[in-house]
Enzyme design. Structure first.
Site, short mmCIF file in Angstrom:
data_model
loop_
_atom_site.label_atom_id
_atom_site.label_comp_id
_atom_site.label_asym_id
_atom_site.label_seq_id
_atom_site.Cartn_x
_atom_site.Cartn_y
_atom_site.Cartn_z
CD GLU A 110 -3.18 -0.34 0.21
OE1 GLU A 110 -3.04 0.80 -0.26
OE2 GLU A 110 -4.15 -1.06 -0.06
CB SER A 111 1.90 3.27 2.35
OG SER A 111 2.10 2.45 3.50
#
Length: 633
Positions: free
Chosen positions: A240-241
């Site tokens: 995701e990040s």
């Protein structure tokens, strides 16, 4: 709990009917073999059959999708999937390698690697995976990293050796138990293969991501085990990040779990001037696991749950309906989903496989202790972070990284009433905190109200909110009287003492622009939007948002300062601006705005002595950024 193998993509060149016939024949053979061997359910042994991922549709490329209120629909249930040999796979300790069916093989950790029958596996253009790899290399996730975050990036600590601080009976390293609990199959698919190649050849990328996740990974693992959820999901923040707590995507998704504003509010994550729960690792982890559990209950498949987390349940539901209508399989690999989603699930599968096999690939991951790197301290009053750092014998950067949900200089007056501090400093911090009176935990300023001042102006002056000022002064309304005094809670130190506060992160981003361009600061007028300002200066809206640590859909307020990076002139001083005329503009007003003579405006644009300009017209203006900054100052 283990991941299902779901379904593998069918071999290229087979029709749907031929694929189904082959699948039924294969399942029948395996089922009969299982009956002869007296083994457990066929679901745990049969590789899946079929062919297709963080966020609010494709726009929020990697954030949790907006909560879906789609009506109930017929979806594949778990019993049907088990009957078809597509159920949950046992944990590695339960797998008996010598009894695995043909087409499967155990890996180094004893986990079965599912292989689809036949060569030439392809569900989408093979270039998608390589393209997504390239995007991952350049972006390290969906959202960009701010200059402030880069400047304070913690150093990597490699070598998976024993960690300090563990008790005599506690495990010393996070990795051994975590690796043994990973259960996600490596599906024989070109996108999975591409991401395996990427991860095993980019050790530095993995080290940066896991170093950022170092304090939190043991906590996330414990939360997953409490819920009996697959521990592979602890790797989802890498997808995701890249575990960047201040990540902010173009789709307005924030935090390590990349929640969009609407989905965050739906799952109880507050977002206000003081605090953003999407960045609060504890609150966001709880919300993300709630969301994933809900999606798994809906689809009876972790791969479909992950796809819905990325693209939104509405898109997954629609793709399932279309396949049901055409008599096609409804597993993840068979669905027609957004391009981003097609790479999302393969990324996690590949990452799980590489982490399980780091020794085979010669990868050395950062040392991570078996216990979380923080302790939670409960607070009974707001606390200034500079003061907290001093009491913890730490620094504000460390506290912001442990508490990335904090937007300003202190903890939010309305909660959450807690602070994460380094685990080895917690006891001393609690002792010092107990000795400090509640009213001494922030600095108080006595402000005399001047004629014409409003509460909002006073709050803005002291970097606080109207609600805090009213609460501190027991005001029932916004009405104030000139000559009266207000007590204002403020920061105890200068702005630079809070380098990862929201204002300081934005300021650092605004200072860092592209080569070959010159920065000018533009003051926002009432009613302005990012797209309108971008059009005025002939720049892309996405770029303008990026230069100001914003998303294209963010709202603006009058008086806000935006950095606009315009092409530098050939002389290194003058810069060319393409200005779009707005309603109410005059040539004189535009000349005043950019500190240039009116006759120069006419010359640059071949205008007559008394020209008529209309909204939407484009004017070329050559400005000196230094003189313009002095003029506006």
């Amino acid at each position: 709990m283990a991941f299902p193998s779901d379904q593998s993509p069918r071999p290229r060149g087979l029709s749907n009917s031929a694929t189904r016939a082959t699948a039924v024949f294969g399942i029948a053979l395996v089922l009969s073999g299982c009956a002869r061997l007296g083994e457990g359910p066929a679901a745990s042994l049969v590789p899946g059959l079929g062919g297709s991922d963080s966020a609010e549709g494709a726009a929020a490329a990697s954030g949790a999708g907006e909560a879906d209120a789609t009506a109930a629909m017929p979806l594949p249930n778990l019993k049907a999937r088990v009957a078809e040999g597509l159920g949950l796979r046992p944990r590695p300790s339960e797998v008996v390698p010598e009894n695995l069916p043909r087409g499967s093989r155990p890996n180094r950790a004893g986990v079965r690697v599912a292989t689809a029958p036949g060569p030439g596996l392809s569900v989408r253009n093979a270039g998608i995976a390589e393209d997504l790899c390239a995007r991952t290399r350049s972006n390290e996730g969906a959202a960009g990293r701010s200059p402030a975050e880069e400047a304070t990036e913690p150093p990597s600590q490699t070598a998976e050796g024993p960690e300090q601080g563990a008790g005599p009976d506690e495990p010393t390293s996070f990795w051994p138990d975590f690796r043994s609990a990973l259960t996600m199959d490596r599906v024989d698919h070109h996108q999975v293969d591409a991401f395996v190649r990427f991860y095993r050849t980019h050790e530095a990328y993995l080290n940066r991501a896991f170093e950022r996740g170092r304090p939190f990974l043991p906590y996330i693992l414990a939360e997953l085990e409490k819920r009996d959820m697959p521990v592979d999901l602890a790797l989802l923040p890498v997808v995701e990040s890249a575990f960047r707590p201040f990540a902010y995507s173009s789709g307005r998704a924030a935090g390590i779990w990349q929640f969009t504003p609407g989905t965050g509010r739906h799952f109880g994550l507050d977002q206000n001037w003081w605090y953003d729960g999407r960045r609060d690792v504890l609150a966001a982890t709880d919300a993300a696991l709630d969301y994933l559990e809900r999606l798994h209950r809906r689809y009876d498949s972790w791969l479909l749950a992950l796809a819905a987390y990325n693209a939104g349940p509405g898109r997954v539901n629609g793709a399932i309906r279309r396949n049901q209508y055409h008599g096609k399989p409804t597993d993840f690999w068979s669905l027609d989903l957004p391009r981003e989603t097609h790479g999302y699930v393969p990324k996690l599968i590949a990452l799980s496989y590489v982490v399980r096999n780091t020794e085979e690939y010669g990868i050395e991951l950062p040392a991570i202790p078996a216990q979380p790197g923080f302790a939670v301290v409960e607070l009974d009053a707001p606390l200034d972070l500079a003061q907290a750092a001093e009491m913890a014998d730490s620094d504000t950067e460390t506290l912001y990284r442990l508490n990335p949900g904090l937007n300003q200089w202190g903890t939010p007056p309305k909660g959450p009433n807690r602070l994460l501090v380094p685990r080895d400093r917690a006891e001393r911090f609690r002792e010092r905190l107990a000795e400090l009176d509640a009213e001494d935990r922030v600095r108080w300023v006595r402000h005399r109200i001047e004629s014409g001042e409003s509460l909002s102006e006073i709050a803005s002056q002291y970097q606080t909110t109207v609600g805090v000022v009213k609460q501190a002064n027991t005001l029932a309304s916004d009405r104030i009287t000139a000559g009266d005094h207000l007590l204002i809670p403020t920061a105890t130190s200068e702005d630079r003492a809070y380098p990862l506060s929201r204002p300081q992160r934005r300021a650092a981003t605004q200072q860092s622009g592209p080569d070959g361009r010159t920065r000018i600061m533009h003051e926002v007028d009432r009613g302005d939007s990012l797209s309108e300002i971008a059009s005025q200066f002939d720049v892309a809206t996405g770029k303008l948002a990026e230069w100001n640590d914003m998303a294209p859909g963010d709202t603006l307020h009058a008086g806000q300062q935006l950095a606009v990076w315009i092409p530098a002139g050939s002389d290194g001083r003058s810069s060319k601006v393409r200005y779009r005329v707005r309603r109410g503009d005059s040539l004189w007003a535009i000349a005043q705005q950019f500190n240039v003579p009116v006759h120069r405006l006419r010359t640059w644009n071949d205008l007559e002595e008394d020209p008529i300009i209309r909204p939407g017209d484009r004017l070329t203006i050559y400005v000196n950024p230094t003189q313009l900054a002095e003029h506006r100052g």
